[in-house]
Structure formats: structure tokens, C-alpha cells
Design a protein around this motif. Sequence first.
Motif, PDB file in Angstrom:
ATOM      1  N   ARG A  50       0.809  -1.213   0.000  1.00  0.00           N
ATOM      2  CA  ARG A  50       0.000   0.000   0.000  1.00  0.00           C
ATOM      3  C   ARG A  50       0.848   1.272   0.000  1.00  0.00           C
ATOM      4  NH1 ARG A  50      -5.056   0.220   2.262  1.00  0.00           N
ATOM      5  NH2 ARG A  50      -4.872   2.465   1.890  1.00  0.00           N
ATOM      6  N   ALA A  51       2.073   1.169   0.480  1.00  0.00           N
ATOM      7  CA  ALA A  51       2.922   2.363   0.544  1.00  0.00           C
ATOM      8  C   ALA A  51       3.366   2.821  -0.842  1.00  0.00           C
ATOM      9  CB  ALA A  51       4.139   2.091   1.416  1.00  0.00           C
ATOM     10  N   ALA A  52       3.340   1.901  -1.819  1.00  0.00           N
ATOM     11  CA  ALA A  52       3.714   2.238  -3.207  1.00  0.00           C
ATOM     12  C   ALA A  52       5.065   2.950  -3.249  1.00  0.00           C
ATOM     13  CB  ALA A  52       2.610   3.074  -3.854  1.00  0.00           C
ATOM     14  N   SER A  53       5.096   4.206  -3.668  1.00  0.00           N
ATOM     15  CA  SER A  53       6.368   4.930  -3.818  1.00  0.00           C
ATOM     16  C   SER A  53       6.789   5.661  -2.550  1.00  0.00           C
ATOM     17  CB  SER A  53       6.246   5.935  -4.971  1.00  0.00           C
ATOM     18  OG  SER A  53       6.002   5.278  -6.194  1.00  0.00           O
ATOM     19  N   ALA A  54       6.194   5.304  -1.432  1.00  0.00           N
ATOM     20  CA  ALA A  54       6.539   5.955  -0.163  1.00  0.00           C
ATOM     21  C   ALA A  54       7.221   4.984   0.793  1.00  0.00           C
ATOM     22  CB  ALA A  54       5.282   6.525   0.479  1.00  0.00           C
ATOM     23  N   LEU A  55       7.993   4.075   0.233  1.00  0.00           N
ATOM     24  CA  LEU A  55       8.672   3.093   1.076  1.00  0.00           C
ATOM     25  C   LEU A  55       9.676   3.752   2.011  1.00  0.00           C
ATOM     26  CD1 LEU A  55       9.283   0.093  -1.374  1.00  0.00           C
ATOM     27  CD2 LEU A  55       7.675   0.226   0.537  1.00  0.00           C
ATOM     28  N   ASP A  56      10.242   4.877   1.593  1.00  0.00           N
ATOM     29  CA  ASP A  56      11.200   5.557   2.466  1.00  0.00           C
ATOM     30  C   ASP A  56      10.525   6.034   3.751  1.00  0.00           C
ATOM     31  OD1 ASP A  56       9.733   7.279   0.846  1.00  0.00           O
ATOM     32  OD2 ASP A  56      11.221   8.883   0.982  1.00  0.00           O
ATOM     33  N   VAL A  57       9.290   6.526   3.631  1.00  0.00           N
ATOM     34  CA  VAL A  57       8.546   6.951   4.818  1.00  0.00           C
ATOM     35  C   VAL A  57       8.218   5.743   5.684  1.00  0.00           C
ATOM     36  CG1 VAL A  57       6.420   8.024   5.676  1.00  0.00           C
ATOM     37  CG2 VAL A  57       7.579   8.955   3.658  1.00  0.00           C
ATOM     38  N   LEU A  58       7.796   4.653   5.035  1.00  0.00           N
ATOM     39  CA  LEU A  58       7.418   3.446   5.770  1.00  0.00           C
ATOM     40  C   LEU A  58       8.625   2.840   6.475  1.00  0.00           C
ATOM     41  CD1 LEU A  58       5.018   1.517   6.307  1.00  0.00           C
ATOM     42  CD2 LEU A  58       5.810   0.185   4.344  1.00  0.00           C
ATOM     43  N   GLU A  59       9.726   2.719   5.757  1.00  0.00           N
ATOM     44  CA  GLU A  59      10.914   2.091   6.336  1.00  0.00           C
ATOM     45  C   GLU A  59      11.558   2.964   7.407  1.00  0.00           C
ATOM     46  OE1 GLU A  59      13.216   1.332   2.869  1.00  0.00           O
ATOM     47  OE2 GLU A  59      12.004  -0.386   2.233  1.00  0.00           O
ATOM     48  N   GLY A  60      11.282   4.267   7.367  1.00  0.00           N
ATOM     49  CA  GLY A  60      11.826   5.161   8.376  1.00  0.00           C
ATOM     50  C   GLY A  60      10.928   5.313   9.589  1.00  0.00           C
TER      51      GLY A  60
END
Length: 250
Positions: A50-60
Amino acid sequence: MNLDNIRIVLVNTSHPGNIGGVARAMKNMGLSRLYLVEPRQYPHEKATWRAASALDVLEGAVVTGALDEAIADCQFVVGTSARGRRIPWPLLDPRHCAERVADLSGREQVAILFGREDRGLTNEELKVCNLHLNIPTSAHYSSLNLAMAVQIVCYELRMLLDADRLSAAEDAQWDAAFATRDNMERFYIHLEETLIDIGFLDPAAPRQLMARLRRLYSRVRLDEMELNILRGILTETQKFAPRDDGLKVD
């Protein structure tokens, strides 16, 4: 406003897909600090998907075992609440809340809390907040998806951050100067004359027609090009309408 001083805190989130959706909503609006308090399923492939192109936000994302850990260094805490409380608390809608957060985030750490999907934040959790936030909804269906709620709040922050740029862009993109008051008066004279020529306006019984037409055109700011187009239409219309000698339009 300093977006780096604003954190989104999700408390005890049930569905991992909602965590990914929140990360995406945050990145859309330029926020990056995500805190997860006791998520029921995380990490999880549904959150990643669901995070799509926001993996940096999710992983952080910072995962904590208690709310106190997530907000320990914050000076201002906002809690989202969908219902009234027995003891009244300062309560704002997203737009006015964003104004408050924008002002404080320049010098303070601010947290915005979102509760569980099924029951929101508890009374004890809301008691640690300086301010409560309520998102107005239809009385017929008041349930909001978690990511949608976060998106609304983040959007209001984004609009405040970009307000000057958006205003300047709007002005810069217009392709002609707005009509002067003098030219508008010439247009109204021409319009009235044309309406008389075609028999639409009886000067003996005008019935506030011109006043209402003035009000109509005043609601939209005509530019000089638009005004010239309308004057051209009036001129061509007059060619097909016999008229008595009268005031000539310059």
C-alpha cells in the motif's frame, strides 16, 4: 512551518494496509516522520504494497511500545477525536488546526495522533493532548478510513506551506490584464444600448435589468481580452438590429 518538526503518530493500528496508506498520504504532502505505537501487524507485506512509492517513509517509521515514548520530546500534541467528550477540550477542524500546527512547528516538536480504526483514541490518550482535532463529516456516514483522515490533515498543512507559491502562480499564469473600471463602464453602456436595439430592454420600464447584469459581470473579473470579445459580439449584434440615433459607443 517546518514539516520536519511534525510527526504523524498511529496508535495500535489494526490493519497493516492502513499503515502503508498513511505513509503514501504523508509523502504526497511532504511529511516524512511516521511513528507507530504498538501496531498489531508490522512489518507486513500489505503495508509495503500500500505504501507504493513511499517506502522511504514506511521504512523510516519509528515503532514504540507505548504512546509516551512516541511523544516524549514533543511540546504540542494534537489528538484526533470523532466524538464529544464529557469534559470539554479545545477542539478545532483540520483547517484551523493546521494553522496552529504550522505556527508552532517552526520552533517546537508537534505530534498529531490518530487512533485505532474501530474506536479511535481512548480518553486517557486524549488527555495527554493539548488540542483535539475533529474532521467534519456527513451525519449519515461519519466513518473515515485512517489513511483518508491523515491525508485530510496533511493536505491542510501542505496548502498553508504552498499558499504564497500557489497565489503567485495563479497571478503569473493569467494571460491578460484585468479590465479597468473605465473600460467596464464603456462596456455597460454598449451592452445597454445593444439590449435596447434588439428590443430586450425597454428603457421606459428597465426593471433593474442593468443593475442585475452589472452584478453578474462583477462576480467574475473580466480581463481586457474577454471584454474586447464581448464588445465585438455586441457590435456584430447591432448590425442586425435597426436602431434609432442615440448615444454612440466609442
